[in-house]
Enzyme design. Structure first.
Site, short mmCIF file in Angstrom:
data_model
loop_
_atom_site.label_atom_id
_atom_site.label_comp_id
_atom_site.label_asym_id
_atom_site.label_seq_id
_atom_site.Cartn_x
_atom_site.Cartn_y
_atom_site.Cartn_z
N LYS A 189 35.16 4.13 -102.81
CA LYS A 189 34.28 4.32 -103.97
C LYS A 189 32.86 3.89 -103.61
CE LYS A 189 32.70 2.07 -107.45
NZ LYS A 189 31.38 2.72 -107.60
N GLU A 264 31.36 -8.45 -97.74
CA GLU A 264 30.01 -8.54 -97.17
C GLU A 264 29.06 -8.62 -98.35
OE1 GLU A 264 29.36 -8.92 -94.11
OE2 GLU A 264 31.31 -8.37 -93.26
N CYS A 298 20.46 -6.66 -97.55
CA CYS A 298 21.10 -7.99 -97.53
C CYS A 298 20.51 -8.86 -96.43
CB CYS A 298 22.61 -7.82 -97.34
SG CYS A 298 23.01 -6.82 -95.91
N GLU A 396 18.47 -13.75 -104.33
CA GLU A 396 18.20 -12.49 -103.65
C GLU A 396 17.34 -11.61 -104.57
OE1 GLU A 396 21.65 -10.08 -102.97
OE2 GLU A 396 21.10 -9.82 -100.88
P1 NDP Z 1 27.08 -4.35 -106.70
O1 NDP Z 1 27.86 -5.56 -106.36
O2 NDP Z 1 26.55 -4.20 -108.05
O3 NDP Z 1 27.95 -3.05 -106.42
C1 NDP Z 1 28.61 -2.81 -105.19
C2 NDP Z 1 29.74 -1.82 -105.43
O4 NDP Z 1 30.70 -2.45 -106.28
C3 NDP Z 1 29.30 -0.55 -106.15
O5 NDP Z 1 30.07 0.53 -105.67
C4 NDP Z 1 29.64 -0.86 -107.59
O6 NDP Z 1 29.83 0.29 -108.38
C5 NDP Z 1 30.95 -1.62 -107.40
N1 NDP Z 1 31.33 -2.44 -108.53
C6 NDP Z 1 30.55 -2.95 -109.53
N2 NDP Z 1 31.32 -3.64 -110.43
C7 NDP Z 1 32.60 -3.57 -109.97
C8 NDP Z 1 33.85 -4.07 -110.44
N3 NDP Z 1 33.95 -4.77 -111.58
N4 NDP Z 1 34.96 -3.82 -109.72
C9 NDP Z 1 34.89 -3.10 -108.57
N5 NDP Z 1 33.74 -2.58 -108.09
C10 NDP Z 1 32.60 -2.81 -108.77
O7 NDP Z 1 25.95 -4.27 -105.58
P2 NDP Z 1 24.79 -3.21 -105.47
O8 NDP Z 1 25.35 -1.83 -105.39
O9 NDP Z 1 23.80 -3.53 -106.51
O10 NDP Z 1 24.23 -3.53 -104.01
C11 NDP Z 1 23.38 -4.54 -103.76
C12 NDP Z 1 24.09 -5.78 -103.24
O11 NDP Z 1 24.84 -5.48 -102.06
C13 NDP Z 1 23.13 -6.86 -102.84
O12 NDP Z 1 23.48 -8.09 -103.42
C14 NDP Z 1 23.25 -6.93 -101.32
O13 NDP Z 1 22.97 -8.16 -100.77
C15 NDP Z 1 24.65 -6.52 -101.09
N6 NDP Z 1 24.79 -5.99 -99.74
C16 NDP Z 1 25.41 -6.75 -98.78
C17 NDP Z 1 25.50 -6.31 -97.49
C18 NDP Z 1 26.23 -7.11 -96.45
O14 NDP Z 1 26.71 -6.52 -95.52
N7 NDP Z 1 26.33 -8.42 -96.57
C19 NDP Z 1 24.94 -5.03 -97.07
C20 NDP Z 1 24.32 -4.30 -98.14
C21 NDP Z 1 24.27 -4.80 -99.43
P3 NDP Z 1 28.61 0.97 -109.21
O15 NDP Z 1 27.34 0.48 -108.65
O16 NDP Z 1 28.81 2.41 -109.01
O17 NDP Z 1 28.80 0.55 -110.62
#
Ligand code: NDP
Length: 502
Positions: A189, A264, A298, A396
């Site tokens: 997803k 991650e 990130c 962040e």
């Molecule tokens: P989110 O945590 O909001 O979302 C990540 C994914 O999780 C999306 O596909 C989102 O779906 C999904 N999601 C949201 N709520 C749920 C839930 N209740 N259950 C299951 N899945 C869910 O992060 P962002 O998309 O806003 O990305 C930014 C974040 O990602 C930053 O904090 C960044 O640091 C982190 N990141 C970390 C990396 C690493 O390798 N350490 C690399 C890149 C980013 P949807 O958005 O479609 O609602």
């Protein structure tokens, strides 16, 4: 003054329509609802998706389970799986321009950067294909005459893969090829904001010969389509990249059925700079580290910890370099900083900046959103006189905002670096070998760069300490993460040691 690259209207661009991939079929969602994506750099709808409901997520999980239990994927030889992954890598390279365009238009990242990410992704698929054939267990012929011990590596089963919007194709490529190399089946997803390139990857995998049901791709919101992937009893492992908050929720959901979880998460990465560093190289790396991907990264080097003796000079040099960074149209090859993912996120970034200046930080460059006539953009921003306790120094921001803190002694620099909840990456800048190694050993982060920033390779493990995550991606052991270990303990010859005396 910031250098502006004004976006060109997309004009005759035709919206692309996408369906989900479930059990080898391109399908509509159970309720026929759709999700539209507005391009953050151009302000117009560019993609329309079928929105998955909980029922669709469950259909995808059931397909992955069937494919795992009854299908050929987990049973074929590693050489056969590897060949399919190599074919996929070639096709990713062939379609790289199309995939890069989709990532640029949906995430707002610069097209030149998106092309670089696609080249990196194809390389990761090739690396995973090679690792598929390296996966092996252990044998123990040293346990006595009557015993042979063999340790097998088996695919863990059905893996849910949930990815964020900031590196859509690259992050799915840090997970999926390794899960496939191990023989797992998957439900993927992507973020609902940037699903297009992952769905095109589904087409590529079908064409490369991945059997039906092995890779299922659904699009939908996290709470509706993502949550079932973290809690369903037929899922064996969840591999998640995203925010620390949703990571925590994922772990709690997975705990109900004790799934393996790989996380991650976020970062607030310090760059510690000593007076003997090559400052010409550092200021360029600082600007790159803070503004790359508009800071929506990130690994962003968003926390400069400068030695007090050089702080003013370095801050002034970074401010003047920040003014030369080209901000604007993601599709212009000249652009270095593209659009911000959503208007709400831009507001959040601007909120951090105004809170910091209200609390006494100084805006050395930028500080406000940019109106370029369409989409949403933020000026590269550098804040000096930031105190370690301010939100902008601890949380962040996920935008092009750099905070400058200062230190006097190495101990103080280490204490500031380790004083927050994150531990994803860090860097140290000094010509002194001892200084670099001391920081390298004592700063608690998954990657420490020395006199460089954000370099990476498929061979090098990546992941975080503390609330930046659990587990590591990439590297030699990446495929093992998607396996279970099974012990075969075998008796050889006539039994001589009876439990009941004879
Ligand atoms: P989110 O945590 O909001 O979302 C990540 C994914 O999780 C999306 O596909 C989102 O779906 C999904 N999601 C949201 N709520 C749920 C839930 N209740 N259950 C299951 N899945 C869910 O992060 P962002 O998309 O806003 O990305 C930014 C974040 O990602 C930053 O904090 C960044 O640091 C982190 N990141 C970390 C990396 C690493 O390798 N350490 C690399 C890149 C980013 P949807 O958005 O479609 O609602």
């Amino acid at each position: 003054m910031t250098v502006l690259v004004r976006p060109k209207a997309l004009g005759d661009y035709k919206i692309r329509e996408f369906r989900m991939l479930i059990d080898g079929q391109w399908a509509d969602g159970a309720e026929g609802r759709t999700i539209e994506r507005v391009a953050p750099g151009h302000g117009v709808v560019v993609s329309r998706y079928q929105a998955a409901t909980k029922a669709d997520a469950e259909r995808a999980i059931a397909a992955a389970r069937r494919a795992f239990e009854d299908g050929p994927w987990a049973r074929m030889t590693a050489s056969e799986r590897s060949l399919i992954l190599l074919r996929a890598a070639d096709m990713i390279a062939e379609r790289a321009d199309e995939l890069a365009f989709l990532d640029a238009i949906e995430s707002g990242k610069p097209i030149s950067q998106a092309r670089g990410e696609l080249a990196g992704a194809a390389d990761i698929w090739r690396y995973a294909a090679a690792l598929a054939r390296e996966l092996s267990g252990e044998s123990y012929n040293t346990l006595g005459e009557g015993t042979l011990g063999v340790v097998l590596r088996e695919p863990i089963g059905v893996v849910s893969i949930i990815t964020p919007w900031n590196f859509p194709f690259l992050i799915v490529s840090q997970k999926l090829p390794f899960a496939l190399a191990a023989g797992c089946t998957t439900v993927v997803k992507p973020s609902e904001l940037t699903s297009a390139s992952t769905l095109v990857l589904g087409e590529i995998l079908e064409a490369a010969g991945v059997p039906a049901g092995v890779v299922n791709i659904i699009v939908g919101t996290g709470p509706e389509a993502g949550a079932p992937l973290t809690s369903h009893p037929d899922v064996d492992m969840v591999s998640f990249t995203g925010s620390t908050g949703v990571g925590r929720l994922t772990m709690a959901n997975a705990a109900q059925t004790l799934k393996k979880v790989s996380l991650e998460l976020g970062g607030k990465n310090p760059q510690i700079v000593f007076p003997d560093a090559n400052l010409d190289e550092f200021v360029d790396a600082a600007v790159f580290g803070a503004y790359f991907n508009a800071g929506e990264c990130c690994n962003a080097g968003s926390r400069l910890i400068l030695h007090r003796d050089i702080a003013d000079e370095v801050t002034a040099r970074i401010a003047s370099l920040s003014a030369k960074v080209k901000v604007g149209d993601p599709l212009d090859p000249e652009t270095q900083v593209g659009a911000i993912i959503t208007p709400q996120h831009l507001e959040k970034i601007a909120g951090y900046v105004s809170a910091a200046s209200n609390d006494g930080a100084t805006v050395a460059h930028g500080g406000a959103p940019l109106d370029l006539g369409m989409g949403q953009f933020m000026t590269p921003t550098i804040l000096s006189a930031v105190k370690p306790e301010m939100a902008v120094a601890r949380e962040e921001v996920f935008g092009p905002v750099l905070s400058v803190l200062t230190f006097e002694t190495t101990e103080e620099a280490i204490r500031i670096a380790n004083s927050i909840d994150y531990g994803l990456s860090a860097s140290v800048w000094s010509r002194d070998f001892d200084t670099c190694l001391t920081i390298g050993r004592r700063v608690r982060a998954g990657t420490i760069w020395m006199n460089t920033f954000m370099d990476g390779a498929a061979e090098l493990p990546f992941g975080g300490y503390r609330q930046s995550g659990l587990g590591r991606e990439l590297g030699r052991h990446a495929v093992e993460d998607y396996t279970e270990t099974k012990t075969l303990n075998m008796h050889i010859g006539e039994r001589t040691n009876w439990w009941v005396p004879r």
